[in-house]
Design a protein around this motif. Structure first.
Motif, mmCIF file in Angstrom:
data_model
loop_
_atom_site.group_PDB
_atom_site.id
_atom_site.type_symbol
_atom_site.label_atom_id
_atom_site.label_comp_id
_atom_site.label_asym_id
_atom_site.label_seq_id
_atom_site.Cartn_x
_atom_site.Cartn_y
_atom_site.Cartn_z
ATOM 1 N N VAL A 144 0.856 -1.196 0.000
ATOM 2 C CA VAL A 144 0.000 0.000 0.000
ATOM 3 C C VAL A 144 0.885 1.237 0.000
ATOM 4 O O VAL A 144 1.769 1.377 0.845
ATOM 5 C CB VAL A 144 -0.950 0.008 1.216
ATOM 6 C CG1 VAL A 144 -1.773 1.286 1.236
ATOM 7 C CG2 VAL A 144 -1.866 -1.216 1.181
ATOM 8 N N THR A 145 0.646 2.138 -0.923
ATOM 9 C CA THR A 145 1.491 3.332 -1.078
ATOM 10 C C THR A 145 0.866 4.603 -0.518
ATOM 11 O O THR A 145 1.450 5.677 -0.618
ATOM 12 C CB THR A 145 1.827 3.550 -2.566
ATOM 13 O OG1 THR A 145 0.596 3.702 -3.300
ATOM 14 C CG2 THR A 145 2.601 2.366 -3.134
ATOM 15 N N ASN A 169 -3.323 -7.135 -4.153
ATOM 16 C CA ASN A 169 -2.830 -6.260 -5.226
ATOM 17 C C ASN A 169 -3.947 -5.886 -6.191
ATOM 18 O O ASN A 169 -4.007 -4.752 -6.677
ATOM 19 C CB ASN A 169 -1.677 -6.940 -5.957
ATOM 20 C CG ASN A 169 -0.409 -6.974 -5.122
ATOM 21 O OD1 ASN A 169 -0.141 -6.057 -4.352
ATOM 22 N ND2 ASN A 169 0.357 -8.050 -5.251
ATOM 23 N N ILE A 172 -6.116 -3.118 -4.481
ATOM 24 C CA ILE A 172 -5.579 -1.769 -4.233
ATOM 25 C C ILE A 172 -4.925 -1.122 -5.455
ATOM 26 O O ILE A 172 -4.662 0.085 -5.445
ATOM 27 C CB ILE A 172 -4.550 -1.807 -3.084
ATOM 28 C CG1 ILE A 172 -3.326 -2.631 -3.480
ATOM 29 C CG2 ILE A 172 -5.199 -2.331 -1.805
ATOM 30 C CD1 ILE A 172 -2.216 -2.644 -2.440
ATOM 31 N N THR A 173 -4.654 -1.899 -6.499
ATOM 32 C CA THR A 173 -3.879 -1.377 -7.621
ATOM 33 C C THR A 173 -4.770 -1.122 -8.831
ATOM 34 O O THR A 173 -5.649 -1.931 -9.140
ATOM 35 C CB THR A 173 -2.758 -2.365 -8.014
ATOM 36 O OG1 THR A 173 -1.968 -2.651 -6.856
ATOM 37 C CG2 THR A 173 -1.874 -1.780 -9.099
ATOM 38 N N ASN A 179 -4.412 2.703 -4.067
ATOM 39 C CA ASN A 179 -3.090 3.287 -4.277
ATOM 40 C C ASN A 179 -3.119 4.521 -5.175
ATOM 41 O O ASN A 179 -2.111 5.236 -5.280
ATOM 42 C CB ASN A 179 -2.133 2.245 -4.852
ATOM 43 C CG ASN A 179 -1.553 1.350 -3.771
ATOM 44 O OD1 ASN A 179 -1.703 1.610 -2.575
ATOM 45 N ND2 ASN A 179 -0.874 0.273 -4.173
#
Length: 223
Positions: A144-145, A169, A172-173, A179
Motif C-alpha cells: 500500500v502506497t 494487489n 488496491i492497484t 493506491n
C-alpha cells in the motif's frame, strides 16, 4: 428647656439569599435608614432618620465546577483484529481441507511444513497465527502506497491473510483504487471477495462485512 425625648427604634432586618455555607464567612455591616416617630410635649409628631447597623452574612456567588469528562479508552485494534481472525478461521487441531480445497490446520494455517505434522495444539496455533499475521501486515505495508490508519491496516491484513497477496494487489492497484488515493474504492470492491470453490460463501460474506466495519473504525464489531 425641652423635655427628654424617648425614641423607639424598630429595626428591619435585611435577609440575604442563602446557599450552602462555606467553612469561613465574613460579616459586612450595611447601613439602612429606619423612620421613627419622636413626640415632644407639644404633641407634634415628626420623623427623624436613625442610622442602625444590621449584620449581613456575606456569601460569594457559587462557582460552577464542570465535571472532568473521561475520554474513551483507546481501542486496541490489534486485539480486535486477532479476535476476529480467530473467530472466522476457527481452531482445528487436526489437518483439514477448507472450502477451497486447501489443506489447513490450526487457525487457517496453510504452511505445508506445519500442516503435514497432522496435529497442532491451541497454544502453538495461536503462536503461529501471531507470527503469520505479523509477516502479512509487513507485506501489506509495503504494497500500500498511501497512508493508512491502524484499523485500516489491520482490515487489509485480515483480508490478505484470508485471500492472499494476489487478491490484495488486485484490490488496491489500478485506476481509481486505493493506491491512486481512492479510499472509497475499498468499500465497493472488498465485499466482492466472497466466493470460494466457485460458490458464494456466507462465512466469507460475513467476514468481508466485518473487515469493512474494521476499515471504517468501528470498535464494537459483531461477527
Amino acid at each position: 428647656m425641652k423635655a427628654p425625648i424617648i425614641v423607639s427604634v424598630i429595626g428591619f432586618l435585611g435577609i440575604t439569599g442563602y446557599c450552602m455555607p462555606k467553612s469561613t464567612h465574613e460579616v459586612v455591616y450595611k447601613e439602612i435608614e429606619v423612620p421613627v416617630e419622636v413626640k415632644e410635649y407639644i404633641m407634634v409628631p415628626y420623623e427623624v432618620p436613625v442610622i442602625i447597623e444590621v449584620p449581613q452574612l456575606y456569601i460569594e456567588e457559587p462557582v460552577l465546577v464542570r465535571p472532568k469528562l473521561r475520554e474513551g479508552a483507546p481501542v486496541d485494534w490489534d486485539r480486535v483484529m486477532m479476535d476476529g481472525i480467530k473467530y472466522f478461521e476457527g481452531y482445528k487441531s487436526k489437518k483439514y481441507y477448507c472450502c477451497a480445497g486447501v489443506a489447513t490446520i490450526g487457525y487457517g494455517c496453510t504452511d505445508k511444513t506445519i500442516v503435514n505434522k497432522g496435529s497442532l495444539s491451541k497454544a502453538s496455533a495461536q503462536r503461529i497465527l501471531s507470527e503469520e499475521i505479523k509477516n502479512v501486515r509487513d507485506r501489506v505495508r509495503r504494497a500500500v502506497t498511501v497512508d493508512l490508519t491502524h484499523n485500516q491496516l489491520n482490515a487489509l491484513t485480515s483480508f490478505t491473510f484470508n485471500c492472499g497477496m494476489t487478491n490484495l494487489n488486485n484490490l488496491i492497484t489500478g485506476k481509481d483504487r486505493l493506491n491512486s488515493g481512492n479510499y472509497k474504492s475499498i468499500e465497493k470492491i472488498l465485499p466482492m471477495y466472497r466466493k470460494a470453490g466457485g460458490k458464494v460463501r456466507e462465512g466469507l460474506e460475513r467476514r468481508r462485512a466485518w473487515e469493512l466495519r474494521l476499515w471504517n473504525g468501528e470498535a464494537n464489531l459483531s461477527y
